[in-house]
Scaffold this motif. Structure first.
Motif, PDB file in Angstrom:
ATOM      1  N   MET A   1      21.876  36.647  20.306  1.00  0.00           N
ATOM      2  CA  MET A   1      20.641  36.267  19.905  1.00  0.00           C
ATOM      3  C   MET A   1      19.662  35.472  20.893  1.00  0.00           C
ATOM      4  O   MET A   1      18.631  35.819  21.141  1.00  0.00           O
ATOM      5  N   LEU A   2      20.411  34.660  21.416  1.00  0.00           N
ATOM      6  CA  LEU A   2      19.570  34.231  22.658  1.00  0.00           C
ATOM      7  C   LEU A   2      19.270  35.015  24.099  1.00  0.00           C
ATOM      8  O   LEU A   2      18.016  34.901  24.375  1.00  0.00           O
ATOM      9  N   GLY A   3      20.166  35.980  24.200  1.00  0.00           N
ATOM     10  CA  GLY A   3      19.798  36.737  25.155  1.00  0.00           C
ATOM     11  C   GLY A   3      18.578  37.798  24.936  1.00  0.00           C
ATOM     12  O   GLY A   3      17.910  38.052  25.483  1.00  0.00           O
ATOM     13  N   GLY A   4      18.652  38.053  23.422  1.00  0.00           N
ATOM     14  CA  GLY A   4      17.424  39.037  22.882  1.00  0.00           C
ATOM     15  C   GLY A   4      16.041  38.191  23.077  1.00  0.00           C
ATOM     16  O   GLY A   4      15.301  38.816  23.463  1.00  0.00           O
ATOM     17  N   VAL A   5      16.067  36.945  22.926  1.00  0.00           N
ATOM     18  CA  VAL A   5      14.758  36.331  22.916  1.00  0.00           C
ATOM     19  C   VAL A   5      14.308  35.954  24.217  1.00  0.00           C
ATOM     20  O   VAL A   5      13.319  35.957  24.503  1.00  0.00           O
ATOM     21  N   VAL A   6      15.266  35.970  25.250  1.00  0.00           N
ATOM     22  CA  VAL A   6      15.062  35.760  26.772  1.00  0.00           C
ATOM     23  C   VAL A   6      14.628  36.935  27.311  1.00  0.00           C
ATOM     24  O   VAL A   6      13.466  36.831  28.006  1.00  0.00           O
ATOM     25  N   ALA A   7      15.119  38.055  26.789  1.00  0.00           N
ATOM     26  CA  ALA A   7      15.029  39.427  27.228  1.00  0.00           C
ATOM     27  C   ALA A   7      13.291  39.814  26.787  1.00  0.00           C
ATOM     28  O   ALA A   7      12.611  40.344  27.757  1.00  0.00           O
ATOM     29  N   ILE A   8      13.073  39.476  25.898  1.00  0.00           N
ATOM     30  CA  ILE A   8      11.497  39.926  25.367  1.00  0.00           C
ATOM     31  C   ILE A   8      10.548  38.729  26.106  1.00  0.00           C
ATOM     32  O   ILE A   8       9.461  39.218  26.027  1.00  0.00           O
ATOM     33  N   SER A   9      11.078  37.600  26.725  1.00  0.00           N
ATOM     34  CA  SER A   9       9.932  36.829  27.031  1.00  0.00           C
ATOM     35  C   SER A   9       8.946  37.468  28.146  1.00  0.00           C
ATOM     36  O   SER A   9       7.966  37.150  28.542  1.00  0.00           O
ATOM     37  N   ALA A  10       9.527  38.628  28.846  1.00  0.00           N
ATOM     38  CA  ALA A  10       8.779  39.120  29.900  1.00  0.00           C
ATOM     39  C   ALA A  10       7.834  40.116  29.424  1.00  0.00           C
ATOM     40  O   ALA A  10       6.294  39.724  29.609  1.00  0.00           O
ATOM     41  N   GLY A  11       7.863  40.757  28.139  1.00  0.00           N
ATOM     42  CA  GLY A  11       6.907  41.686  28.003  1.00  0.00           C
ATOM     43  C   GLY A  11       6.484  41.409  26.417  1.00  0.00           C
ATOM     44  O   GLY A  11       5.785  42.342  25.666  1.00  0.00           O
ATOM     45  N   ALA A  12       6.630  40.329  25.688  1.00  0.00           N
ATOM     46  CA  ALA A  12       6.426  39.919  24.269  1.00  0.00           C
ATOM     47  C   ALA A  12       5.137  40.270  23.888  1.00  0.00           C
ATOM     48  O   ALA A  12       4.792  40.846  22.909  1.00  0.00           O
TER      49      ALA A  12
ATOM     50  N   PHE B   1       9.569  48.646  20.481  1.00  0.00           N
ATOM     51  CA  PHE B   1      10.390  48.571  21.743  1.00  0.00           C
ATOM     52  C   PHE B   1      10.904  47.061  21.792  1.00  0.00           C
ATOM     53  O   PHE B   1      11.848  47.003  22.644  1.00  0.00           O
ATOM     54  N   ALA B   2      10.303  46.290  21.333  1.00  0.00           N
ATOM     55  CA  ALA B   2      11.019  44.771  21.109  1.00  0.00           C
ATOM     56  C   ALA B   2      12.360  45.082  20.739  1.00  0.00           C
ATOM     57  O   ALA B   2      13.122  44.371  20.849  1.00  0.00           O
ATOM     58  N   ILE B   3      12.582  45.890  19.439  1.00  0.00           N
ATOM     59  CA  ILE B   3      13.878  45.813  18.911  1.00  0.00           C
ATOM     60  C   ILE B   3      14.672  46.644  20.194  1.00  0.00           C
ATOM     61  O   ILE B   3      15.911  46.205  19.949  1.00  0.00           O
ATOM     62  N   ILE B   4      14.532  47.714  20.667  1.00  0.00           N
ATOM     63  CA  ILE B   4      15.163  48.251  21.607  1.00  0.00           C
ATOM     64  C   ILE B   4      15.584  47.345  22.761  1.00  0.00           C
ATOM     65  O   ILE B   4      16.835  47.298  23.268  1.00  0.00           O
ATOM     66  N   ILE B   5      14.690  46.296  23.022  1.00  0.00           N
ATOM     67  CA  ILE B   5      14.786  45.411  24.289  1.00  0.00           C
ATOM     68  C   ILE B   5      15.921  44.390  23.805  1.00  0.00           C
ATOM     69  O   ILE B   5      16.697  44.040  24.440  1.00  0.00           O
ATOM     70  N   GLY B   6      15.581  43.861  22.638  1.00  0.00           N
ATOM     71  CA  GLY B   6      16.485  43.142  22.143  1.00  0.00           C
ATOM     72  C   GLY B   6      17.984  43.386  21.814  1.00  0.00           C
ATOM     73  O   GLY B   6      19.100  42.894  22.182  1.00  0.00           O
ATOM     74  N   GLY B   7      18.060  44.706  21.219  1.00  0.00           N
ATOM     75  CA  GLY B   7      19.423  45.188  20.997  1.00  0.00           C
ATOM     76  C   GLY B   7      20.064  45.590  22.216  1.00  0.00           C
ATOM     77  O   GLY B   7      21.271  45.308  22.302  1.00  0.00           O
ATOM     78  N   GLY B   8      19.418  45.896  23.253  1.00  0.00           N
ATOM     79  CA  GLY B   8      19.995  46.127  24.543  1.00  0.00           C
ATOM     80  C   GLY B   8      20.538  44.883  25.208  1.00  0.00           C
ATOM     81  O   GLY B   8      21.705  44.947  25.757  1.00  0.00           O
ATOM     82  N   ALA B   9      19.734  43.930  24.916  1.00  0.00           N
ATOM     83  CA  ALA B   9      20.401  42.398  25.324  1.00  0.00           C
ATOM     84  C   ALA B   9      21.791  42.022  24.661  1.00  0.00           C
ATOM     85  O   ALA B   9      22.429  41.372  25.142  1.00  0.00           O
ATOM     86  N   GLY B  10      21.409  42.229  23.440  1.00  0.00           N
ATOM     87  CA  GLY B  10      22.636  42.102  22.311  1.00  0.00           C
ATOM     88  C   GLY B  10      23.844  42.493  22.610  1.00  0.00           C
ATOM     89  O   GLY B  10      24.876  42.036  22.191  1.00  0.00           O
ATOM     90  N   VAL B  11      23.911  43.770  23.391  1.00  0.00           N
ATOM     91  CA  VAL B  11      25.030  44.226  23.865  1.00  0.00           C
ATOM     92  C   VAL B  11      25.362  43.993  25.379  1.00  0.00           C
ATOM     93  O   VAL B  11      26.367  43.448  25.682  1.00  0.00           O
TER      94      VAL B  11
END
Length: 387
Positions: free
Chosen positions: A242-253, A260-270
């Motif tokens: 969860m925290l990785g997902g919200v950190v990852a989207i902070s660049a391109g939110a 694409f936010a779902i893809i970015i967050g899901g990738g970070a979730g793995v």
């Protein structure tokens, strides 16, 4: 808007205190909360005194600093926003060095990050005069200049201070040292998520929606990862995802479509939970809070993804990816150089002694217990302890 950002950052800080307290053992819980409080105060003052002069200066030379914010009320709004952002980066380091680092030795780390490293990287990426900004880097909310900077310091610090006693063994095995309250850590993580997602709302409705979707995708992806790898829904992996997902989207939110936010967050979730396990088990770097994986790995993933999904066409996308990779390299290089220097300087004073670590830093450094009604201690006071 700065008031809205203030509330969001304070939510992050409150959540951080709960998160770190829950992930540490009871004998260190009060001390880590004290560090979260003290770190905020030191970071805010360090940034205001020096860091703001770097971020807000109006020349194209990074050390041509402008101290007008000391006496000019009109500069207060711009300074306050960057000040609040900076306190996120300094808080990252606390958990990675938890349970075995000295209280006062950590203060120079906060000062260097808040007064120099984050302001320099933010100036390059956010100011109209910054060379990365002129290259059209995509990073409004600090995946590279904020999260990665803190993550690099966490990595170098965890390596410099060494692992907690009895964490790693000669036969290559590692012990799990659980925190004293997973529910407290989970609630703290949720509050941090709320604060970080609210912070993205400063970039508009799409940025706010993307923050929520990325965090949600991180939760679901880490849930699947835990089920496939361990056969159970792992709570700590879900928190990390969860925290990785919200950190990852902070660049391109504010720049990518919600899908694409779902893809970015899901990738970070793995990627982020996997990295947390690998850093612990294979690299043998003891990071009780998973800060390196969440902020360094999550921030790097999000920085690159912002270029991939920015929607600039084929040619523009490749150019954007190149700029994002450059920003990633610059953030790592500057942060690593500063972190190496500060932790080299602190090397002899950074680690608590063995007796203090055994008794707990609450007792050794603060002469207090987090749960005096429940902890059974034979030592009534640090000052009465036998040598």
């Amino acid at each position: 808007m700065s008031a809205f950002i203030l509330i969001s950052i304070l939510l992050v800080r409150v959540g951080l205190g709960m998160y770190l307290a829950g992930l540490t053992r009871a004998k260190n819980a009060a001390g880590v909360v004290a560090r979260v409080i003290c770190d905020f105060g030191i970071a805010a003052l360090a940034f205001y005194v020096l860091g703001a002069a770097i971020v807000t200066q109006e020349n194209n030379r990074i050390f041509a600093m402008d101290f007008r914010h000391w006496f000019n009320a009109e500069a207060a709004a711009e300074v306050s926003v960057f000040l609040l952002f900076t306190t996120v980066a300094t808080g990252i380091v606390i958990g990675a060095l938890g349970e075995r680092s000295r209280f006062f030795a950590m203060l120079p780390v906060t000062i260097v990050l808040a007064a120099v490293v984050v302001p320099v990287l933010a100036f390059w990426s956010r100011s109209s005069l910054g060379w990365l900004a002129r290259l059209s880097v995509i990073d409004d909310f600090g995946a590279s200049w904020l999260h990665m900077a803190g993550g690099v310091f966490a990595l170098f610090g965890a390596k410099a201070v060494g692992a907690r006693s009895n964490k790693y063994h000669r036969d290559g095995s590692a012990s799990i040292i659980p925190g004293h309250s997973v529910p407290l850590a989970g609630l703290g993580a949720l509050i941090m998520f709320a604060g970080l997602a609210s912070l993205l709302a400063a970039g508009g409705g799409r940025a706010a929606l993307n923050g929520v979707l990325a965090g949600a995708a991180g939760i679901v992806a880490s849930l699947v990862l835990g089920r496939l790898r361990y056969g159970k829904p792992d709570v700590l992996l879900m928190i990390t995802g969860m925290l990785g997902g919200v950190v990852a989207i902070s660049a391109g939110a504010a720049n990518v479509y919600p899908i694409f936010a779902i893809i970015i967050g899901g990738g970070a979730g793995v990627l982020v939970p996997w990295a947390a396990v690998e850093i612990d088990m294979r690299l043998r770097i003891d990071d009780p809070a998973g800060a390196v994986a969440i902020h360094l790995v999550g921030g790097a993933w999000g920085t690159v993804c912002a270029g991939i999904f920015c929607g600039r066409g084929v040619g523009g996308t490749f150019q954007a990816i190149g700029v994002q990779l450059l920003a990633l390299v610059v953030a790592v290089a500057v942060s690593a150089a500063a972190a190496f220097g500060v932790f080299k300087f602190l090397a002899s004073n950074l680690r608590s002694n063995e007796a203090d670590e055994f008794d707990g830093l609450d007792l050794a450094e603060h002469d207090i217990g987090a749960y005096p009604d429940f902890q059974q201690n034979s030592i009534r006071s640090y000052h009465l302890r036998e040598a």
